[in-house]
Design an enzyme around this catalytic site. Structure first.
Site, PDB file in Angstrom:
ATOM      1  CD  GLU A   1       5.971  -0.357   8.992  1.00  0.00           C
ATOM      2  OE1 GLU A   1       5.328   0.722   8.915  1.00  0.00           O
ATOM      3  OE2 GLU A   1       6.165  -1.080   8.004  1.00  0.00           O
TER       4      GLU A   1
ATOM      5  CG  ASP B   1       1.078   8.895   6.748  1.00  0.00           C
ATOM      6  OD1 ASP B   1       1.421   7.796   6.284  1.00  0.00           O
ATOM      7  OD2 ASP B   1       1.717   9.509   7.622  1.00  0.00           O
TER       8      ASP B   1
END
Length: 265
Positions: A49, A60
């Protein structure tokens, strides 16, 4: 079959889970991110990724936010991300971009899809795009042969899981904890139930992410999922290093530990 389909056909035949590794493009620099990703692949990552650094990364945690800030401060752009994808795909490993939706929309959905496919990328993971709002991406991804990796969470209803599974291709990303990304002392107790609920509505591969940081945890997840997804722990190897080589050495060691743990599961 897409490259991701072929990967999961192979890992299922080998009776093991796939190891998926995340790193942001441009962290600490574009060139260093390419070398770091190559290190992960050399030491056992099956699918990469490539993160697209974004200024408002709501999902995040502090580790990935810090890495993204470093990449953005260094001037990393979407074109740089595409070049990191090109370099990664040249290693012979399926490569997807993980990105919030705004950068794709700003570039133009079809243009982004075309550039990603031309670079050898095989799909997108879109944490803030749901299938109901993804008609443009559905059309563009199909036109350019790209996979659509959508997310489900423990809070997802059964109907939402079924809808997401139907729209997804490649694999489904099961976020095993409620909250932002980051390393955790133990894997989520919600993960096995979440995967079981997905198994009831689809036979597509399921990858579990958020929280895995060592081989023992990877082994736990590999026992019930098709893929173990690791991000923050890999990024931390580079954040904590005093120089590039130390970071690469730590990255190699962690990747080997994750892979070894999964193969013992």
């Amino acid at each position: 079959m897409s490259q991701i389909d072929e990967l999961f056909a192979r890992t299922r035949a080998e009776n093991r889970a796939a190891l998926v590794g995340y790193l942001p493009a441009g962290f600490p620099t574009v060139e260093q991110s390419v070398r770091a990703i190559a290190t992960m692949v050399e030491n056992g990552v099956d699918l990469v990724e490539v993160g697209l650094p974004y200024s408002d990364p709501v999902m995040d945690g502090p580790t990935i936010q810090s890495a993204a800030e470093t990449a953005l401060a260094a001037g990393t752009k979407v074109d740089d991300v595409i070049e990191v994808v090109r370099a990664t795909a040249a290693l012979g490993v399926p490569t997807v971009v993980m990105t919030y939706w705004n950068p794709v929309e700003r570039r133009g959905v079809d243009r982004f899809a075309q550039q990603l496919a031309e670079a050898g990328g095989v799909g997108l993971i879109t944490p803030d795009l749901i299938p109901d709002e993804g008609a443009d991406w559905d059309r563009a991804s199909r036109a350019h042969g790209l996979d659509r990796v959508y997310l489900v969470a423990p809070s997802s209803t059964d109907d939402r899981m079924a809808l997401t599974a139907e729209a997804a291709s490649g694999f489904i990303y099961a976020t095993a904890v409620m909250g932002v990304t980051g390393q955790r002392q133990e894997t989520s107790s919600l993960a096995p139930e979440l995967v079981a609920r997905l198994r009831a509505v689809t036979d597509k591969p399921v990858g579990v992410g958020l929280g895995v940081s060592n081989g023992a945890q990877a082994a736990e997840v590999a026992a019930f999922a098709d893929a173990v997804i690791v991000g923050s722990a890999l990024v931390r190897c580079l954040l904590d290093a005093t120089d590039e080589q130390q970071g690469l050495d730590a990255l190699a060691a962690l990747t080997r530990d994750l892979r070894a743990g999964m193969e013992r599961s």
